[in-house]
Write an enzyme that holds these catalytic residues in place. Structure first.
Site, PDB file in Angstrom:
ATOM      1  N   ASP A  80       0.860  -1.194   0.000  1.00 54.40           N
ATOM      2  CA  ASP A  80       0.000   0.000   0.000  1.00 54.40           C
ATOM      3  C   ASP A  80       0.901   1.251   0.000  1.00 54.40           C
ATOM      4  O   ASP A  80       1.887   1.306   0.746  1.00 54.40           O
ATOM      5  CB  ASP A  80      -0.899  -0.019   1.239  1.00 54.40           C
ATOM      6  N   ILE A  81       0.548   2.259  -0.832  1.00 54.40           N
ATOM      7  CA  ILE A  81       1.402   3.465  -0.878  1.00 54.40           C
ATOM      8  C   ILE A  81       1.269   4.335   0.379  1.00 54.40           C
ATOM      9  O   ILE A  81       2.107   5.196   0.614  1.00 54.40           O
ATOM     10  CB  ILE A  81       1.137   4.408  -2.089  1.00 54.40           C
TER      11      ILE A  81
ATOM     12  N   GLN B  22     -14.638   2.360   1.481  1.00 52.45           N
ATOM     13  CA  GLN B  22     -13.938   1.958   0.242  1.00 52.45           C
ATOM     14  C   GLN B  22     -13.646   3.200  -0.602  1.00 52.45           C
ATOM     15  O   GLN B  22     -14.529   4.055  -0.793  1.00 52.45           O
ATOM     16  CB  GLN B  22     -14.799   0.966  -0.557  1.00 52.45           C
TER      17      GLN B  22
ATOM     18  N   HIS C 237     -10.337  -5.448  -2.851  1.00 53.70           N
ATOM     19  CA  HIS C 237      -9.021  -5.681  -2.241  1.00 53.70           C
ATOM     20  C   HIS C 237      -9.185  -6.008  -0.763  1.00 53.70           C
ATOM     21  O   HIS C 237     -10.122  -5.541  -0.115  1.00 53.70           O
ATOM     22  CB  HIS C 237      -8.100  -4.468  -2.412  1.00 53.70           C
TER      23      HIS C 237
ATOM     24  N   HIS D   7      -7.040  -5.526   2.669  1.00 56.69           N
ATOM     25  CA  HIS D   7      -5.864  -4.949   3.307  1.00 56.69           C
ATOM     26  C   HIS D   7      -5.268  -6.022   4.220  1.00 56.69           C
ATOM     27  O   HIS D   7      -5.981  -6.632   5.020  1.00 56.69           O
ATOM     28  CB  HIS D   7      -6.246  -3.773   4.209  1.00 56.69           C
TER      29      HIS D   7
HETATM   30  P1  5GP Z   1      -9.752   1.441   0.447  1.00 53.47           P
HETATM   31  O1  5GP Z   1      -9.799   2.833   1.017  1.00 53.47           O
HETATM   32  O2  5GP Z   1     -10.520   1.361  -0.858  1.00 53.47           O
HETATM   33  O3  5GP Z   1     -10.147   0.342   1.381  1.00 53.47           O
HETATM   34  O4  5GP Z   1      -8.223   1.155   0.151  1.00 53.47           O
HETATM   35  C1  5GP Z   1      -7.538   1.678  -0.918  1.00 53.47           C
HETATM   36  C2  5GP Z   1      -6.066   1.602  -0.570  1.00 53.47           C
HETATM   37  O5  5GP Z   1      -5.324   1.737  -1.763  1.00 53.47           O
HETATM   38  C3  5GP Z   1      -5.592   2.731   0.364  1.00 53.47           C
HETATM   39  O6  5GP Z   1      -5.022   2.164   1.533  1.00 53.47           O
HETATM   40  C4  5GP Z   1      -4.585   3.500  -0.473  1.00 53.47           C
HETATM   41  O7  5GP Z   1      -3.475   3.925   0.275  1.00 53.47           O
HETATM   42  C5  5GP Z   1      -4.184   2.483  -1.521  1.00 53.47           C
HETATM   43  N1  5GP Z   1      -3.815   3.063  -2.806  1.00 53.47           N
HETATM   44  C6  5GP Z   1      -4.489   4.034  -3.484  1.00 53.47           C
HETATM   45  N2  5GP Z   1      -3.878   4.278  -4.657  1.00 53.47           N
HETATM   46  C7  5GP Z   1      -2.800   3.451  -4.719  1.00 53.47           C
HETATM   47  C8  5GP Z   1      -1.774   3.251  -5.709  1.00 53.47           C
HETATM   48  O8  5GP Z   1      -1.734   3.875  -6.766  1.00 53.47           O
HETATM   49  N3  5GP Z   1      -0.826   2.309  -5.422  1.00 53.47           N
HETATM   50  C9  5GP Z   1      -0.840   1.588  -4.253  1.00 53.47           C
HETATM   51  N4  5GP Z   1       0.134   0.709  -4.071  1.00 53.47           N
HETATM   52  N5  5GP Z   1      -1.784   1.752  -3.317  1.00 53.47           N
HETATM   53  C10 5GP Z   1      -2.759   2.672  -3.544  1.00 53.47           C
END
Ligand code: 5GP
Ligand code: ZN
Length: 137
Positions: free
Chosen positions: A32-33, A95, A101, A103
């Site tokens: 994760d970035i 989300q 995905h 985590h």
């Molecule tokens: P969500 O908020 O949908 O559960 O998680 C999305 C996750 O994707 C976040 O933790 C965010 O840091 C990660 N993320 C968003 N854009 C990118 C990207 O371009 N590359 C990577 N490696 N992670 C990303």
């Protein structure tokens, strides 16, 4: 199979850079970035689906198994004391990227993460009412 506007599909296709740490026929896992803790990674199916409700059973199964495989590695190699596997389905559930995905968040005894809710006993009647709506097929 893939969505041209989806950043995770672009990672699967190799069109966006990512630090890949695991892959198999159906899934890939990458760092994760914006890591919540050291080792925070995301496990995704290669085939695009928006969330757990849209994914095929095979992809759900493969993604869950891949997340556990990586969690085991986090314990063994990063010396994590525990792991949170977290999935968010829908904007209301936090989300932000709409490609399924999980985590994989390694947890350490002294890490700064805290439960996002304050546990307190619920109203038994309301719990029972919700249970009645949820129960059964
Ligand atoms: P969500 O908020 O949908 O559960 O998680 C999305 C996750 O994707 C976040 O933790 C965010 O840091 C990660 N993320 C968003 N854009 C990118 C990207 O371009 N590359 C990577 N490696 N992670 C990303
Ligand atoms: Zn996608």
């Amino acid at each position: 199979m893939s969505d041209p506007d989806c950043i995770f599909c672009k990672i699967v296709a190799g069109e966006l850079p990512a630090t890949i740490v695991d892959e198999d026929e159906r899934t890939i896992a990458f760092m994760d970035i914006s890591p919540a803790t050291r080792g925070h990674a995301l496990v995704i199916p290669r085939v695009h689906s928006r969330d757990i409700f849209e994914a095929s059973e095979e992809d759900l199964q493969a993604t869950a198994l891949a997340a556990v495989r990586l969690a085991r590695r986090a314990k063994e190699r990063l010396d994590a004391d525990g792991v949170n596997l977290l999935n968010s389905a829908g904007r209301a559930a936090w989300q932000t990227v709409f490609h399924l995905h999980i985590h994989m968040i390694p947890r350490y005894r002294e890490d700064p993460l805290r439960l996002p809710w304050v546990p307190s006993p619920g109203d038994p009647e309301e719990i029972a009412a919700a249970a009645q709506e949820l129960a059964g097929g």
